[in-house]
Write a protein that holds these residues in place. Structure first.
Motif, PDB file in Angstrom:
ATOM      1  N   VAL A 155      -8.398  -4.007  10.287  1.00 55.62           N
ATOM      2  CA  VAL A 155      -7.842  -5.369  10.240  1.00 55.62           C
ATOM      3  C   VAL A 155      -6.364  -5.321   9.878  1.00 55.62           C
ATOM      4  O   VAL A 155      -5.525  -5.978  10.518  1.00 55.62           O
ATOM      5  CB  VAL A 155      -8.624  -6.240   9.231  1.00 55.62           C
ATOM      6  CG1 VAL A 155      -7.932  -7.591   9.051  1.00 55.62           C
ATOM      7  CG2 VAL A 155     -10.065  -6.428   9.698  1.00 55.62           C
ATOM      8  N   ALA A 156      -6.020  -4.529   8.882  1.00 53.23           N
ATOM      9  CA  ALA A 156      -4.630  -4.430   8.439  1.00 53.23           C
ATOM     10  C   ALA A 156      -3.741  -3.844   9.529  1.00 53.23           C
ATOM     11  O   ALA A 156      -2.611  -4.293   9.735  1.00 53.23           O
ATOM     12  CB  ALA A 156      -4.546  -3.588   7.169  1.00 53.23           C
ATOM     13  N   ALA A 157      -4.239  -2.838  10.248  1.00 49.01           N
ATOM     14  CA  ALA A 157      -3.445  -2.209  11.302  1.00 49.01           C
ATOM     15  C   ALA A 157      -3.134  -3.190  12.417  1.00 49.01           C
ATOM     16  O   ALA A 157      -1.980  -3.303  12.865  1.00 49.01           O
ATOM     17  CB  ALA A 157      -4.183  -0.991  11.859  1.00 49.01           C
ATOM     18  N   LEU A 158      -4.149  -3.911  12.873  1.00 60.16           N
ATOM     19  CA  LEU A 158      -3.938  -4.876  13.946  1.00 60.16           C
ATOM     20  C   LEU A 158      -3.009  -6.010  13.518  1.00 60.16           C
ATOM     21  O   LEU A 158      -2.215  -6.520  14.319  1.00 60.16           O
ATOM     22  CB  LEU A 158      -5.281  -5.444  14.419  1.00 60.16           C
ATOM     23  CG  LEU A 158      -6.216  -4.447  15.120  1.00 60.16           C
ATOM     24  CD1 LEU A 158      -7.566  -5.087  15.390  1.00 60.16           C
ATOM     25  CD2 LEU A 158      -5.608  -3.946  16.418  1.00 60.16           C
ATOM     26  N   ALA A 159      -3.100  -6.396  12.246  1.00 61.40           N
ATOM     27  CA  ALA A 159      -2.258  -7.482  11.747  1.00 61.40           C
ATOM     28  C   ALA A 159      -0.804  -7.052  11.583  1.00 61.40           C
ATOM     29  O   ALA A 159       0.116  -7.870  11.709  1.00 61.40           O
ATOM     30  CB  ALA A 159      -2.801  -7.991  10.415  1.00 61.40           C
ATOM     31  N   ALA A 160      -0.586  -5.767  11.318  1.00 62.17           N
ATOM     32  CA  ALA A 160       0.766  -5.277  11.030  1.00 62.17           C
ATOM     33  C   ALA A 160       1.600  -5.059  12.289  1.00 62.17           C
ATOM     34  O   ALA A 160       2.829  -5.060  12.230  1.00 62.17           O
ATOM     35  CB  ALA A 160       0.686  -3.978  10.236  1.00 62.17           C
ATOM     36  N   ILE A 161       0.946  -4.859  13.413  1.00 61.62           N
ATOM     37  CA  ILE A 161       1.647  -4.514  14.658  1.00 61.62           C
ATOM     38  C   ILE A 161       1.812  -5.773  15.505  1.00 61.62           C
ATOM     39  O   ILE A 161       0.832  -6.486  15.753  1.00 61.62           O
ATOM     40  CB  ILE A 161       0.859  -3.447  15.430  1.00 61.62           C
ATOM     41  CG1 ILE A 161       0.657  -2.198  14.563  1.00 61.62           C
ATOM     42  CG2 ILE A 161       1.575  -3.081  16.725  1.00 61.62           C
ATOM     43  CD1 ILE A 161      -0.368  -1.235  15.122  1.00 61.62           C
ATOM     44  N   PRO A 162       3.014  -6.068  15.976  1.00 63.42           N
ATOM     45  CA  PRO A 162       3.214  -7.243  16.829  1.00 63.42           C
ATOM     46  C   PRO A 162       2.275  -7.220  18.042  1.00 63.42           C
ATOM     47  O   PRO A 162       1.989  -6.144  18.581  1.00 63.42           O
ATOM     48  CB  PRO A 162       4.681  -7.130  17.264  1.00 63.42           C
ATOM     49  CG  PRO A 162       5.328  -6.326  16.178  1.00 63.42           C
ATOM     50  CD  PRO A 162       4.279  -5.349  15.724  1.00 63.42           C
ATOM     51  N   PRO A 163       1.784  -8.380  18.459  1.00 65.88           N
ATOM     52  CA  PRO A 163       0.820  -8.434  19.564  1.00 65.88           C
ATOM     53  C   PRO A 163       1.302  -7.768  20.847  1.00 65.88           C
ATOM     54  O   PRO A 163       0.490  -7.190  21.583  1.00 65.88           O
ATOM     55  CB  PRO A 163       0.619  -9.944  19.778  1.00 65.88           C
ATOM     56  CG  PRO A 163       0.940 -10.552  18.456  1.00 65.88           C
ATOM     57  CD  PRO A 163       2.036  -9.710  17.875  1.00 65.88           C
TER      58      PRO A 163
END
Length: 217
Positions: free
Chosen positions: A92-100
């Motif tokens: 969850v943190a990884a996906l949230a940290a990287i711009p879409p």
């Protein structure tokens, strides 16, 4: 293996799904048990091929005339039985940290299956998702990673791929990407990736003007 600080700066991050972002092992095994019983296949033999595209598994285990139907049946069983599919640490943190526009998923799942498992794991679906349906050859061919990079509009050589399986690592390397292996099922020697971590929680992704900086957490 100690990780350098930082690992590197990349234009985009491409994630495998099963075993990297989420644990779907229980769901997968339940599906293969039913499939094996229905088609008279040795479950222990079928179990060896989990993680491969379902059509490829069916071609290995069944006569040619039954392979297509068998592959569709495995996909149906996996897509309708997602009990036990959960996000892995750090996902969850990884996906949230990287711009879409700088992240993608490249998976051996079909369109239907990845949608079902992402919902079950309560993970946000990236704008770029490359499934087995979209490419001529699945992993370990580089097709999935090349298409993900193309859709992101970046050079594959400027991408880093997170993978938990040797076949995925080989495909990513063939595409020219950097690789980080996740030790969900395999050790460092088997993964043969540029770097290895236990889970995504061991990494930190920081978006900067120059790219995504990946460092140990």
């Amino acid at each position: 293996m100690s990780l350098p600080e930082p690992l590197g700066t990349f234009d985009a991050v491409i994630f495998d799904f099963d075993g990297t972002l989420a644990d779907s092992h229980e769901s997968m095994m339940n599906a293969y048990r039913v499939f094996a019983a229905e088609y008279g296949v040795d479950y222990k033999l079928a179990e060896q091929y989990t993680g491969m595209p379902t059509e490829a598994v069916a071609k290995i285990l069944l006569p040619p005339e039954l392979a297509r139907a068998g592959g569709l049946r495995i996909d149906e069983l996996e897509s309708t039985n997602t009990g036990g599919v959960v996000a892995l640490p750090g996902a969850v943190a990884a996906l949230a940290a990287i711009p879409p526009d700088r992240q993608a998923i490249a998976t051996s799942c079909t369109d239907r299956l990845i949608a079902a498992r992402m919902r079950a794991a309560d993970l946000p679906m990236p704008a770029v998702v490359v499934t087995r349906d979209m490419v001529a050859e699945g992993k370990p061919a580089p097709d999935s990673f090349l298409l993900a990079a193309e859709r992101l509009g970046v050079d594959p050589a400027r991408c880093v791929v997170l993978e938990d399986a040797p076949a995925g690592v080989r495909g990513a390397k063939a595409a020219g990407c950097a690789t980080i292996g996740v030790r969900t099922r395999y050790d460092d020697e088997a993964l043969a990736s540029d770097w290895c971590v236990d889970t995504l929680a061991d990494l930190r992704f920081v978006a900067t003007d120059g790219g995504i900086v990946v460092t140990p957490a």
